[in-house]
Design an enzyme around this catalytic site. Sequence first.
Site, short mmCIF file in Angstrom:
data_model
loop_
_atom_site.label_atom_id
_atom_site.label_comp_id
_atom_site.label_asym_id
_atom_site.label_seq_id
_atom_site.Cartn_x
_atom_site.Cartn_y
_atom_site.Cartn_z
N GLN A 261 -18.14 -26.77 -21.89
CA GLN A 261 -17.74 -28.13 -21.52
C GLN A 261 -18.97 -29.00 -21.24
OE1 GLN A 261 -14.58 -29.21 -21.68
NE2 GLN A 261 -15.10 -31.26 -20.99
N LYS B 222 -7.11 -27.74 -21.05
CA LYS B 222 -7.32 -26.88 -22.22
C LYS B 222 -6.71 -25.50 -21.96
CE LYS B 222 -11.38 -29.48 -23.58
NZ LYS B 222 -12.85 -29.65 -23.59
N ASP C 54 -15.51 -26.50 -31.00
CA ASP C 54 -15.78 -27.94 -30.89
C ASP C 54 -16.29 -28.53 -32.21
OD1 ASP C 54 -15.29 -29.06 -28.33
OD2 ASP C 54 -17.01 -27.99 -27.48
N1 GUN Z 1 -16.80 -33.32 -22.91
C1 GUN Z 1 -16.14 -34.42 -23.30
N2 GUN Z 1 -15.56 -34.21 -24.51
C2 GUN Z 1 -15.86 -32.95 -24.87
C3 GUN Z 1 -15.54 -32.16 -26.01
O1 GUN Z 1 -14.87 -32.58 -26.95
N3 GUN Z 1 -16.05 -30.89 -26.00
C4 GUN Z 1 -16.81 -30.41 -25.00
N4 GUN Z 1 -17.27 -29.17 -25.10
N5 GUN Z 1 -17.13 -31.12 -23.93
C5 GUN Z 1 -16.65 -32.39 -23.87
#
Ligand code: GUN
Length: 286
Positions: free
Chosen positions: A104, A60, A127
Amino acid sequence: MNILDGKKTSEKILERIKKRVSAPLAGEVSRSDAGGAEIPHLVVILVGDNPASKVYVRNKQKAAEKVGIKSTVIEFDSNIKEQILLDKIIELNNDNTVTGILVQLPLPEQIDKNKVILTISPKKDVDGFHPENVGRLAIGMEPYFYPATPQGILMLLDEYNITLEGKHAVVIGRSNIVGKPMAQMLLKRNATVTICHSHTPNLDEIIKTADIVVSAVGKKIVRCKMVKKNSVVIDVGIFKDTNGKLTGDVDFDIVSPTCGFITPVPGGVGPMTIASLMYNASKVYR
Ligand code: GUN
């Protein structure tokens, strides 16, 4: 059968986002109106040292750098108290130079994931997990952010001019991250949506009636011969098989001969999710 190339498409979309980040925001709040946020600034919070999470966060960060979005990673030990994390989120909510916040997942067990999601400002919730954003989607109001994976899948379908109106879409999986928002977003596009999951009997028979299949289970679950001719198969799953090779929910060799379009794993939904998240991170709300 045609491949839906998520890698190539994501690069195209990241290029567009890069232009958008360096240009004035049309139709949205101007950067100067955002109260000090001259450029989008995404803050990613990583708790603990889950190796997969570290890789996701790194990816990211790299994508943000590529499109000119400022990003900061804040790391906490796995044993931090919940309140410390919540206080940090509140501080970031109140910081006008921060435009996006992502915590996350998964989080260590002493931390209530739902409290964390509720604490993030809906206008910084890149998100799209906050109940305000989820609720807006559910009642047909525009959310501030759509969840990245389903939004990335729609971006991919749009790039290939695959229409959804009147199509029968079968979504396999009912997670808050993919299955549920995917179903809502397909409904919004006037598809007829069936949601299936691990307790659905006769899954193969349902899959065979689908014009669009989206599978987000994390198990080799789509393995029926003779899917509908010209159907579109989207594989969200990504995991290692017994030989340690990356694979998805769909048995490519069985399904691909009759379908019209299919996403590969890797190189399908994964890169689109990142591009979609960067699209979200490029948005600035007051
Ligand atoms: N962990 C796995 N997929 C995601 C996601 O799309 N967002 C976040 N914040 N954590 C994750």
